[in-house]
Write a protein that holds these residues in place. Structure first.
Motif, PDB file in Angstrom:
ATOM      1  N   GLY A  26      44.265  53.693  46.329  1.00 31.85           N
ATOM      2  CA  GLY A  26      45.217  53.722  45.224  1.00 31.85           C
ATOM      3  C   GLY A  26      45.831  52.370  44.916  1.00 31.85           C
ATOM      4  O   GLY A  26      46.493  52.216  43.901  1.00 31.85           O
ATOM      5  N   MET A  27      45.649  51.380  45.804  1.00 32.46           N
ATOM      6  CA  MET A  27      46.216  50.052  45.558  1.00 32.46           C
ATOM      7  C   MET A  27      45.305  49.248  44.637  1.00 32.46           C
ATOM      8  O   MET A  27      44.116  49.539  44.487  1.00 32.46           O
ATOM      9  CB  MET A  27      46.407  49.298  46.879  1.00 32.46           C
ATOM     10  N   GLY A  28      45.886  48.206  44.010  1.00 32.09           N
ATOM     11  CA  GLY A  28      45.116  47.309  43.168  1.00 32.09           C
ATOM     12  C   GLY A  28      44.629  46.110  43.967  1.00 32.09           C
ATOM     13  O   GLY A  28      45.330  45.590  44.824  1.00 32.09           O
ATOM     14  N   VAL A  29      43.396  45.634  43.703  1.00 33.02           N
ATOM     15  CA  VAL A  29      42.793  44.524  44.455  1.00 33.02           C
ATOM     16  C   VAL A  29      42.234  43.526  43.458  1.00 33.02           C
ATOM     17  O   VAL A  29      41.683  43.907  42.427  1.00 33.02           O
ATOM     18  CB  VAL A  29      41.666  45.024  45.384  1.00 33.02           C
ATOM     19  N   LYS A  30      42.394  42.252  43.766  1.00 29.38           N
ATOM     20  CA  LYS A  30      41.803  41.179  42.981  1.00 29.38           C
ATOM     21  C   LYS A  30      40.825  40.416  43.874  1.00 29.38           C
ATOM     22  O   LYS A  30      41.230  39.866  44.894  1.00 29.38           O
ATOM     23  CB  LYS A  30      42.867  40.217  42.448  1.00 29.38           C
ATOM     24  N   LEU A  31      39.523  40.414  43.494  1.00 28.64           N
ATOM     25  CA  LEU A  31      38.487  39.701  44.234  1.00 28.64           C
ATOM     26  C   LEU A  31      37.955  38.573  43.368  1.00 28.64           C
ATOM     27  O   LEU A  31      37.764  38.747  42.149  1.00 28.64           O
ATOM     28  CB  LEU A  31      37.347  40.643  44.631  1.00 28.64           C
ATOM     29  N   PHE A  32      37.674  37.421  43.980  1.00 31.74           N
ATOM     30  CA  PHE A  32      37.135  36.267  43.286  1.00 31.74           C
ATOM     31  C   PHE A  32      35.612  36.426  43.237  1.00 31.74           C
ATOM     32  O   PHE A  32      34.962  36.565  44.282  1.00 31.74           O
ATOM     33  CB  PHE A  32      37.516  34.977  44.007  1.00 31.74           C
ATOM     34  N   LYS A  33      35.023  36.400  42.014  1.00 29.60           N
ATOM     35  CA  LYS A  33      33.618  36.711  41.871  1.00 29.60           C
ATOM     36  C   LYS A  33      33.098  36.051  40.609  1.00 29.60           C
ATOM     37  O   LYS A  33      33.826  35.921  39.630  1.00 29.60           O
ATOM     38  CB  LYS A  33      33.429  38.230  41.790  1.00 29.60           C
ATOM     39  N   ASP A  34      31.831  35.640  40.622  1.00 29.32           N
ATOM     40  CA  ASP A  34      31.250  35.014  39.443  1.00 29.32           C
ATOM     41  C   ASP A  34      29.794  35.431  39.347  1.00 29.32           C
ATOM     42  O   ASP A  34      29.115  35.610  40.356  1.00 29.32           O
ATOM     43  CB  ASP A  34      31.379  33.489  39.537  1.00 29.32           C
ATOM     44  N   SER A  83      37.359  32.485  39.084  1.00 36.90           N
ATOM     45  CA  SER A  83      36.869  33.795  38.649  1.00 36.90           C
ATOM     46  C   SER A  83      37.623  34.872  39.420  1.00 36.90           C
ATOM     47  O   SER A  83      37.699  34.825  40.650  1.00 36.90           O
ATOM     48  CB  SER A  83      35.362  33.922  38.903  1.00 36.90           C
ATOM     49  N   VAL A  84      38.196  35.811  38.702  1.00 39.64           N
ATOM     50  CA  VAL A  84      39.005  36.879  39.300  1.00 39.64           C
ATOM     51  C   VAL A  84      38.420  38.217  38.886  1.00 39.64           C
ATOM     52  O   VAL A  84      38.293  38.499  37.690  1.00 39.64           O
ATOM     53  CB  VAL A  84      40.477  36.776  38.871  1.00 39.64           C
ATOM     54  N   LEU A  85      38.038  39.033  39.874  1.00 41.75           N
ATOM     55  CA  LEU A  85      37.596  40.409  39.644  1.00 41.75           C
ATOM     56  C   LEU A  85      38.693  41.345  40.128  1.00 41.75           C
ATOM     57  O   LEU A  85      39.013  41.367  41.313  1.00 41.75           O
ATOM     58  CB  LEU A  85      36.287  40.709  40.394  1.00 41.75           C
ATOM     59  N   GLU A  86      39.293  42.083  39.205  1.00 44.12           N
ATOM     60  CA  GLU A  86      40.410  42.972  39.522  1.00 44.12           C
ATOM     61  C   GLU A  86      39.936  44.419  39.510  1.00 44.12           C
ATOM     62  O   GLU A  86      39.316  44.872  38.545  1.00 44.12           O
ATOM     63  CB  GLU A  86      41.537  42.790  38.511  1.00 44.12           C
ATOM     64  N   ILE A  87      40.209  45.131  40.617  1.00 45.82           N
ATOM     65  CA  ILE A  87      39.878  46.553  40.736  1.00 45.82           C
ATOM     66  C   ILE A  87      41.194  47.325  40.753  1.00 45.82           C
ATOM     67  O   ILE A  87      42.000  47.174  41.667  1.00 45.82           O
ATOM     68  CB  ILE A  87      39.084  46.840  42.019  1.00 45.82           C
ATOM     69  N   ARG A  88      41.424  48.119  39.733  1.00 44.44           N
ATOM     70  CA  ARG A  88      42.677  48.854  39.613  1.00 44.44           C
ATOM     71  C   ARG A  88      42.621  50.136  40.429  1.00 44.44           C
ATOM     72  O   ARG A  88      41.688  50.919  40.312  1.00 44.44           O
ATOM     73  CB  ARG A  88      42.978  49.194  38.155  1.00 44.44           C
ATOM     74  N   ARG A  89      43.611  50.307  41.302  1.00 45.65           N
ATOM     75  CA  ARG A  89      43.793  51.539  42.065  1.00 45.65           C
ATOM     76  C   ARG A  89      42.499  51.914  42.809  1.00 45.65           C
ATOM     77  O   ARG A  89      41.753  52.801  42.404  1.00 45.65           O
ATOM     78  CB  ARG A  89      44.258  52.687  41.169  1.00 45.65           C
ATOM     79  N   CYS A  90      42.226  51.182  43.884  1.00 45.99           N
ATOM     80  CA  CYS A  90      40.977  51.317  44.642  1.00 45.99           C
ATOM     81  C   CYS A  90      40.792  52.745  45.161  1.00 45.99           C
ATOM     82  O   CYS A  90      41.753  53.425  45.531  1.00 45.99           O
ATOM     83  CB  CYS A  90      40.978  50.344  45.813  1.00 45.99           C
TER      84      CYS A  90
END
Length: 1144
Positions: free
Chosen positions: A80-88, A110-117
């Motif tokens: 349920g938490m949000g995560v930001k991963l660096f990805k390209d 580069s930022v990959l954001e996953i809302r509410r894992c």
């Protein structure tokens, strides 16, 4: 003359100072410009340098292969938490739910954001950077923990997830043989249960060390026997694995924490009963002893295997280091001294220190303090007779409310800890605490009081919202509503988050990223609601919502709701309220006027329009119709200041919320709100018909704890408040007016807590039909100062009105009354209708005037200046006007006295200081307004620019400007003034003097200017006239003239010689001639003429009567001539000369 020189010298210094100031300002301005240019140049150079460095950096960077300065790192988050991963370099179409992912690329980041894992998002993420010079790769693992792991095991009876069907039996195998373990499941494994892991002694068994086979119904493990595995029917707790990570079928309802003394080597059970929480306080340990602990899980099948032991733990007092002191001596030896050893004998200890609250909740406070320092002995301690010390036995705690001295003992027995929980406190109250130490020698003094502590409600997580309903639905949008949580956790709800689920995927996703504060949400467009269909407009498709209960009593309650969001083709004409018992599902009954016997009810509301009934609202929460113990109603009254108030008391925790007609906010300008303890008071500042209506108050955390009051006109309305009037003779009148009253209305007039009525010098009038109350004072005195309160009662209606007549208000009224009384006595005889004033006329004359009235034939008017009577004044008896024109405008005290046998009146005007300065300003302004345009007058020495005024004052401070530059006193200029003219002379003008001239005159407030453009034809004509006058002056200067003339008549006796001498001047030297009767005389005979150096002499020898006549001397040169006459009278012997002649 001396004054003019002083003024000229002063003006010269003023001009010099102004010019110096202008030069200084110009220098500062030039310095600022130069500094700005230098700073800009430095900034430009620095910017160019940075640009060169940036350019070189980019060139060097283009030659390097790609790299990751910030590599990916592993993350472990909760579901349920949000995560930001660096990805390209990862395309978005690889993900199943692209709306849940967001990729941003900014300046190489580069930022990959996953809302509410969710659990499905766990895995390994890789980022790849490529260029023509190479390739770089970085990766990281994302682990998602779930909050619901432990709860799934407790709900195995109905959970569709697969559970363990059997446990391991005891198995025996020889070394070198294979061992096969098999377990079954109650149902097929779901998608997220495919990853089955095997463990041995808490360690994970990898596939390289064993062979694992399995399907949807069973799993099998085959290993070579290098160790012995004992099977048991009880549960097994993997070491280091939290309960949340266990399989759903594993149940761990109880824990047993045993302990072990390392010195004894024996495990001892700590708890007598099985603990349900994953924490347990272990008591009764020995000080300075090493311990280890382990835990076993227990269920209905028995106790499982113990966990791994903890690391050895040494039991010691955490405050022990503060009570000991280490002294180092020679050869590495140390001496340890405790605080107890510093005391020479057992005495009453000092009070504890640092008393503070370590934890505050709604019902208790946890106190903590520091133990007292040891007492220093008053006499020396001998080593041969050591004194033993005893430890502190404990502490007593006390508390009381702030502002009181009623101290309450907390503990009956001394506590040995320096931390204690105080229960039984009241919420929203402030308390102070203190501690006292107990030893064998007795009790210590009390410690210092702690800071006041306010006991507040403990903040918890709010309960879940309920009653989600569809409030409106069209073809493009949908409105959802819900009820607020039953318990907000002690703090107002700050917002709501909505989730939605797709009926096919069955995965919840968030609807709003930002929390919404309202309890309605509009979803548009309808891309996620497949089953939504628009409502028909032929009927009220929406239902009322947001049902609330207020003022719940045994026989009544108030139900509030919101209007439907959609009314259909016609507006809503009414509502139908239905009721049902709480335990029934059908049988809704419309409410009527008949009483209801049930006390546990549910209600719902349906809107009605011309098309019929709409959709009913969701049923309300079940409500019990009963009065809460201690419930009070709104109290109405009048305070000591005469203001109407509404008050409400409640012991329920929360904030008081006042409204008008349940929904409307109360105007802050009409009423003030004050809350103290558990009482809230609403006071009307100026009650009127605008304030009538229904007033409600409710507790924020418990709206049912509420009350209402219908504020009607039972209070006597006030039409006009207290007013104070002062009459012509100094009498004072207090009055107010209310609405008309009946003849039976009662009045109680209170002055300073004492009822008053009519008395000598004071009269009270009360006209009930008109509602007029007045108090009349013949003459105001100090005894009349105070607070006047009129208490009125007319049947059930009552009110009171207060007039605070003290301090500045009383002093002003008293002074006004006395002034009017004195003025009335003054007007008994002749008096000044208009007091002495002054004015400045258009001709710049200063005129004093006044106006008298009530005069008789015996009335006398006199004028004085500085106590000196003035006689030259005008007085018109018919109009009463009298004026006096001042010739010399000087400061002084002017006075007019009017008197007769009836009395006397005096008016005085002090024309001094500020008043005289004001006169100077007015006079200067009038003089400046009378100034004529600038004119030029040519003279033999230059130009003279002048301005004519009706009157000139030096207060004007004239200043001359040429081409907007001030003209200073120079050799070629001269400034002067007379009583009616201001001028400036320009000597020997040239072409450089051509331009615009300006005269500025400042009257103290405004600047008046006069200009003259002395250029073009005007300058040419002026120069021509100047040249002409210069030549005329030169000719007049060099013209031949007689400097020492002859007498008019000369008498001489005959036969004498006459000598006449005359001096002349001129350039060139003039020619000189003598004439007799207009005929030239030449040398010869009796005449002799001699000319020497501007001097001519005529000698007549042996004068006779015939020589009498008119003689003249004539001088001339090229610039002019002059003739001087002399009459010569020759008389005979014995005769007398003429009386008007000079006898020679």
């Amino acid at each position: 003359m001396v004054r003019e020189d002083e003024l000229r010298r002063r003006d010269k210094w003023t001009l010099f100072g102004n010019e110096a100031e202008k030069v200084e300002v110009e220098v500062i301005r030039n310095q600022h410009v130069i500094r700005t240019r230098a700073d800009r140049m430095a900034l430009r150079q620095e910017a160019q340098g940075r640009a060169m460095v940036r350019k070189k950096f980019l060139e060097d960077l283009s030659l390097k292969p790609p790299d990751f300065p910030i590599p990916l790192r592993s993350h472990t988050v909760w579901e349920g938490m949000g995560v930001k991963l660096f990805k390209d370099g990862v395309p978005l179409n690889m993900f199943h739910h692209p709306w849940n992912y967001k990729l941003r690329q900014t300046f190489g980041l580069s930022v990959l954001e996953i809302r509410r894992c969710s659990v499905e998002d766990a895995g390994e993420y890789t980022a790849v950077a490529k260029s023509s010079l190479g390739e770089a790769t970085t990766f990281a693992t994302l682990v998602v923990n779930s909050y619901q792991g432990a709860e799934a095991g407790l709900e195995c009876s109905w959970s569709p997830k697969a559970l363990f069907d059997s446990t391991f039996r005891p198995s025996f195998v020889k070394e070198g043989d294979s061992l096969t373990l098999q377990c079954g499941f109650t149902s097929a494994l779901l998608a997220f249960q495919q990853d089955v892991a095997w463990f041995r002694d808490g360690g994970h068994i990898h596939r390289a060390a064993a062979h694992v086979r399995g399907g949807q119904r069973a799993q099998r493990l085959c290993v070579r026997a290098r160790w012995i595995i004992f099977g048991a029917r009880g549960p097994w707790l993997p070491a280091g694995c939290p309960l949340q990570g266990c399989e759903p079928g594993l149940r761990l309802p109880h824990l047993e924490p045993p302990q072990c003394d390392i010195g004894e080597g024996k495990w001892v059970r700590c708890s007598e009963t099985v603990q349900k929480l994953c924490c347990f306080p272990v008591m009764g340990l020995k000080d300075g002893t090493m311990y280890q602990f382990r835990v076993r899980a227990v269920n209905r099948a028995g106790a499982g295997r113990p966990s791994r032991p903890t690391d050895p733990i040494l039991t010691s007092d955490p405050a022990e280091p503060g009570r000991t002191m280490v002294v180092k001596v020679d050869r590495g030896k140390e001496i340890i001294i405790t605080k107890d050893q510093l005391e020479g004998q057992i005495r009453v200890p000092f009070p504890p220190t640092d008393v503070h609250a370590a934890e505050v909740t709604d019902t208790h406070v946890v106190l903590s303090w520091s133990e007292p320092d040891p007492l220093t002995p008053s006499h020396s301690v001998h080593p041969e007779e050591p004194k033993t010390s005893e430890e502190i036995l404990g502490y007593y705690l006390y508390y009381c409310q702030t502002g009181t001295t009623d101290w309450t003992t907390v503990n009956n027995k001394p506590t040995t800890n320096t931390r204690f929980t105080v229960d039984g406190l009241s919420m929203n109250k402030e308390y102070v605490f203190r501690v006292k130490t107990v030893s064998r020698a007795g009790n210590s003094e009390y410690s210092e009081e702690s800071q006041p502590l306010l006991v507040k409600a403990a903040i918890r997580v709010p309960t879940r919202p309920t009653g989600i309903a569809l409030l409106n639905c069209t073809g493009t949008e949908m409105v959802i509503g819900w009820r607020a949580p039953a318990n907000n956790g002690g703090d107002p709800v700050s917002g709501y988050f909505l989730d939605q689920v797709d009926s096919e995927v069955q995965v919840w996703h968030e609807v709003n990223v930002k929390a919404v504060k309202e309890r309605t949400y509009k979803s548009s467009p309808l891309t996620w609601w497949a089953s939504a269909s628009p409502q028909s407009p032929a009927r009220p498709s929406c239902c009322p919502y947001d049902l609330e209960f207020r003022e719940v009593r045994e026989n009544s309650l108030v139900l509030l709701w919101e209007r439907p969001m959609y009314e259909g083709q016609s507006p809503v004409t009414g509502y139908v309220v239905e009721i049902i018992q709480e335990d029934e599902e059908e049988g809704w009954t419309a409410l009527t006027q008949e009483p209801i016997t049930d006390t546990f009810l549910q209600l719902r509301v349906t809107a009605v329009n011309n098309a019929g009934l709409g959709m009913p609202s969701l049923p309300s929460e079940p409500i019990t119709a009963q009065s809460k113990p201690g419930m009070k109603e709104i109290e109405v009254g009048v305070d000591n200041d005469g203001f109407i108030y509404l008050a409400f008391e409640s012991n329920t925790a929360g904030q008081f919320e006042w409204n008008k007609n349940y929904r409307e906010a109360i105007d802050a300008t009409r009423a003030t709100l004050e809350t103290k303890d558990n009482r809230s008071t609403l006071t009307f500042t100026d009650a009127s018909e605008e304030d009538l209506g229904l007033y409600t108050v409710a507790i924020s955390d418990c709206p049912q704890d509420s009350s209402s009051y219908n504020f009607t006109a039972e209070v006597i309305a006030l039409i006009s408040p207290w007013e104070i009037e002062v009459g012509e003779k100094g009498e004072v009148r207090f009055w107010l007016q209310t609405e008309p009253l009946t003849p039976s209305a009662e009045l109680h007039l209170i002055l300073n807590d004492k009822e008053i009525s009519s008395a000598p010098g004071r009269k009270v009038n009360f006209d009930r039909p008109s509602g007029l109350l007045e108090i009349l004072f013949d003459e105001l005195t100090q005894a009349d100062e105070g607070s006047y309160t009129a208490q009125l009662r007319d049947g059930r209606a009552k009110n009171q009105f207060t007039l605070v007549f003290v301090d500045e208000k009383f002093r002003q009224t008293l002074a006004q009354s006395r002034a009017k009384l004195a003025d009335w006595k003054r007007k008994a005889g002749p008096y000044f209708l208009e007091f002495l004033t002054w004015k400045v006329t258009e001709d710049c004359e200063l005129v004093f005037q006044c106006k008298v009235t009530n005069v008789s034939k015996d009335t006398v008017l006199k004028w004085f200046k500085d106590e000196v009577e003035m006689t030259k004044f005008e007085y018109d008896k018919q109009s009463g006007l009298s004026s006096f024109t001042v010739e010399q405008k000087e400061a002084g005290v002017y006075k007019a006295v009017l008197s007769d046998n009836r009395g006397q009146d005096v008016t005085t005007l002090e024309l001094l200081n500020e008043e005289f300065e004001k006169l100077q300003q007015h006079l200067s302004r009038q003089c400046a307004l009378s100034a004529s345009p600038l004119r030029v007058e040519c003279t033999a020495v230059g130009f003279k620019l002048y301005c004519s005024l009706k009157y000139y004052l030096s207060y004007l401070k004239p200043a001359w400007y040429f081409k907007e530059k001030r003209i200073d006193q120079q050799e070629r200029t001269k400034v002067g003034s007379t009583m009616q003219k201001v001028w400036i002379e320009i000597f020997s003008p040239t072409e450089n003097d051509k331009g615009k001239y300006t005269l500025e005159m400042f009257d103290g407030k405004e600047t008046h200017t006069r200009t003259l453009d002395l250029s073009g034809q005007a300058f040419a004509d002026a120069m021509l006239e100047y040249q002409r006058l210069k030549q005329v002056a030169l000719a007049e200067k060099n013209r031949a003239r007689v400097t020492k003339g002859l007498p008019d008549v000369v008498a001489i006796m005959e036969e004498k010689s006459l000598c006449l001498t005359c001096f002349a001047e001129g350039d060139p030297p003039p020619e000189m001639f003598w004439l007799k009767n207009d005929r030239e005389i030449v040398t010869g005979g009796q005449y002799s003429i001699s000319n020497e150096k501007m001097c001519t002499t005529l000698t007549i020898n042996n004068v006779s009567v015939e020589d009498s006549g008119l003689y003249s001397v004539f001088v001339r040169n090229k610039f002019g001539s002059q003739t001087v006459n002399v009459t010569i009278s020759v008389y005979k012997h014995g005769e007398k000369p003429r009386p008007d002649a000079v006898e020679l």
